[in-house]
Design an enzyme around this catalytic site. Structure first.
Site, short mmCIF file in Angstrom:
data_model
loop_
_atom_site.label_atom_id
_atom_site.label_comp_id
_atom_site.label_asym_id
_atom_site.label_seq_id
_atom_site.Cartn_x
_atom_site.Cartn_y
_atom_site.Cartn_z
N THR A 34 0.88 -1.44 -0.08
CA THR A 34 -0.07 -0.05 -0.14
C THR A 34 0.69 1.27 -0.19
O THR A 34 2.05 1.29 -0.08
CB THR A 34 -0.85 0.08 1.36
OG1 THR A 34 -0.07 -0.27 2.47
CG2 THR A 34 -1.87 -1.13 1.15
N GLU A 82 -1.87 0.09 9.45
CA GLU A 82 -1.84 1.49 8.94
C GLU A 82 -1.37 2.33 10.09
O GLU A 82 -1.72 1.92 11.53
CB GLU A 82 -3.31 1.95 8.88
CG GLU A 82 -4.08 1.06 7.45
CD GLU A 82 -3.46 1.69 6.25
OE1 GLU A 82 -3.06 2.90 6.29
OE2 GLU A 82 -3.66 1.30 5.18
N THR A 130 2.03 -0.21 19.55
CA THR A 130 2.53 1.07 19.92
C THR A 130 2.24 1.54 21.38
O THR A 130 1.64 1.08 22.01
CB THR A 130 1.99 2.08 18.94
OG1 THR A 130 2.37 3.32 19.42
CG2 THR A 130 0.49 2.03 19.03
N ASP A 131 3.20 2.34 21.65
CA ASP A 131 2.99 2.91 23.20
C ASP A 131 1.57 3.87 22.93
O ASP A 131 1.04 4.25 24.30
CB ASP A 131 3.99 3.62 23.57
CG ASP A 131 4.58 5.04 22.99
OD1 ASP A 131 3.86 5.24 21.87
OD2 ASP A 131 5.48 5.64 23.32
N GLU A 132 0.84 4.45 22.05
CA GLU A 132 -0.12 5.26 22.25
C GLU A 132 -1.25 4.55 22.37
O GLU A 132 -2.32 5.21 22.61
CB GLU A 132 -0.17 5.72 20.51
CG GLU A 132 0.86 6.51 19.91
CD GLU A 132 0.56 7.11 18.58
OE1 GLU A 132 -0.44 7.72 18.39
OE2 GLU A 132 1.51 6.97 17.80
N TYR A 155 -6.22 5.65 15.15
CA TYR A 155 -5.12 4.89 14.95
C TYR A 155 -5.04 3.96 16.38
O TYR A 155 -4.74 2.91 16.33
CB TYR A 155 -3.95 5.53 14.62
CG TYR A 155 -2.59 4.83 14.86
CD1 TYR A 155 -2.47 3.53 14.10
CD2 TYR A 155 -1.63 5.51 15.63
CE1 TYR A 155 -1.14 2.89 14.40
CE2 TYR A 155 -0.55 4.69 15.88
CZ TYR A 155 -0.28 3.41 15.21
OH TYR A 155 0.85 2.78 15.37
N SER A 156 -4.75 4.61 17.57
CA SER A 156 -4.28 4.00 18.45
C SER A 156 -5.38 3.03 18.90
O SER A 156 -5.14 1.96 19.77
CB SER A 156 -3.80 5.02 19.81
OG SER A 156 -5.01 6.02 20.14
N LYS A 159 -4.95 0.13 16.96
CA LYS A 159 -4.00 -0.86 17.45
C LYS A 159 -4.37 -1.41 18.97
O LYS A 159 -4.03 -2.74 19.10
CB LYS A 159 -2.68 -0.09 17.49
CG LYS A 159 -2.18 0.21 16.48
CD LYS A 159 -1.78 -0.89 15.68
CE LYS A 159 -0.48 -1.76 16.13
NZ LYS A 159 -0.13 -2.64 15.17
N VAL A 211 5.20 22.90 12.47
CA VAL A 211 5.36 22.49 13.88
C VAL A 211 3.85 22.39 14.44
O VAL A 211 3.54 23.47 14.68
CB VAL A 211 6.35 23.14 14.85
CG1 VAL A 211 6.34 22.65 16.12
CG2 VAL A 211 7.80 22.93 14.07
N TYR A 212 3.22 21.47 15.19
CA TYR A 212 1.93 21.32 15.46
C TYR A 212 1.94 22.18 16.97
O TYR A 212 2.72 21.93 17.87
CB TYR A 212 1.48 20.00 15.79
CG TYR A 212 1.11 19.38 14.52
CD1 TYR A 212 1.38 19.98 13.25
CD2 TYR A 212 0.63 17.89 14.59
CE1 TYR A 212 0.91 19.20 12.03
CE2 TYR A 212 0.26 17.12 13.51
CZ TYR A 212 0.42 17.92 12.25
OH TYR A 212 0.29 16.92 11.28
#
Length: 346
Positions: A34, A82, A130-132, A155-156, A159, A211-212
């Site tokens: 992908t 993803e 992930t740690d998220e 996303y988190s 996961k 930068v956010y």
């Protein structure tokens, strides 16, 4: 050992493939190719003895059944996912389909194959996460393997769901699994939509470096080749059912990462210096977690692993790699969404 690696043409997966081949393992690289995958990531091992590539989607049960029956792996390392939070904000359905449905389909295919083989005790299913999934930290504290799950993005959440599925297949069906949750990775072959490659490539192009918010979000940065080493260590030594948090022991604010990269570019590619003049603060990401940090005590004490690359050295290696590998990253900039601001639809 023959290892089936899902997502082996991606950023972390390809690092695992390269490291495993270097250790003498055989690899079956399963990837759907992908948008974020790239076979150039594994070109260095393409002709290595024991390396095979299989183009397949982890949601395709028939393909998974065929690949398992054909190759009879000793282990599965599941990295296909993803992974970009901003993309999950704009299009969460892909994350549910791949990370949840895909993991379920893979687990069921592996379970059926494992049973048919007589439930070999030495087999391992290693799920990489992930740690998220643990949510957001304040100014103090660190994530441990016992931290309650508290995902904050599509996303988190996807996961976290996949982690729960893997644990359930171990508890309910006895599938021999190990799990890992990592901090933010960086290094060579990082797809050019994530923070560090965006900073490098925008700076080289003389474009604004976004930068956010105020750049005060903190991450624990893990050099990808260290991560690959840790993952193989867990696969080889980790007890069945055990989970390990893998961190780089390199906490830094986003704005500090950006400034470090700019300083390295000033030194290594002085044209356009000072590069920090390009830093531009933009509207923050919706639901942007403030801080992640890993407590790596378990993997250090039980398996003897700890990161070997400092943040300063890892960033220097990464900047040098991007300077030397324009032929890799230039074509990827034409892929869908790269170079655009994503994750603003919330």
């Amino acid at each position: 050992m023959k290892i089936l690696v899902t997502g082996g043409a991606g950023f972390i997966g390809s690092a695992v493939v390269r490291a495993a081949i270097a250790r003498g393992h055989s690899i079956v690289n399963l990837d759907a190719l992908t948008y974020a995958a790239c076979l150039a990531n594994v070109a260095s091992v393409d002709n290595a003895p024991g390396y095979v590539f299989e183009k397949a989607d982890i949601r395709d049960r028939a393909a998974l059944d065929r690949i398992l029956a054909t190759h009879d792996p000793d282990a599965v390392m599941h990295l296909a996912a993803e992974s970009h939070v901003d993309r999950s904000i704009d299009g969460p359905s892909d994350f549910i389909e791949t990370n949840v449905t895909g993991t379920f389909t893979l687990l069921e295919s592996v379970r059926a194959w494992w049973i048919a083989k007589g439930k070999p005790e030495a087999f391992r299913f290693h799920h990489i996460s992930t740690d998220e999934v643990f949510g957001s930290l304040g100014a103090t504290g660190k994530f441990t393997e016992d931290t309650p799950y508290d995902p904050r993005s599509p996303y988190s959440a996807s996961k976290a769901a996949s982690d729960h599925l893997v644990r359930a297949w171990h508890e309910t069906y006895g599938l021999p699994v190990v799990l890992t949750n990592c901090s933010n990775n960086y290094g060579p072959f990082h797809f050019p939509e994530k923070l560090i490659p965006v900073v490098i490539l925008n700076a080289l192009a003389g474009k604004a470096i976004p930068v956010y918010g105020k750049g005060e979000n903190v991450r624990d940065w893990l050099y990808v080749e260290d991560h690959a080493d840790a993952l193989l260590t867990v696969l080889e030594k980790g007890p069945v059912g055990r989970s390990y948090n893998i961190g780089g022991e390199n906490e830094a604010r986003n704005i500090d990462i950006v400034r470090l990269i700019c300083a390295l570019l000033d030194e290594m590619r002085p044209q356009g210096a000072p590069h920090d003049r390009l830093i531009t603060f933009v509207t923050d990401r919706p639901g942007h977690d403030l801080r992640y940090a890993i407590d790596p005590t378990r993997i250090r004490t039980e398996l003897g692993w700890r990161p070997s690359v400092t943040l300063q050295e890892g960033l220097r290696r990464t900047v040098r790699w991007y300077l030397d590998n324009e032929a890799w990253w230039r074509p990827l900039q034409d892929r869908q969404g790269v170079g655009q601001r994503l994750g603003v639809k919330a």
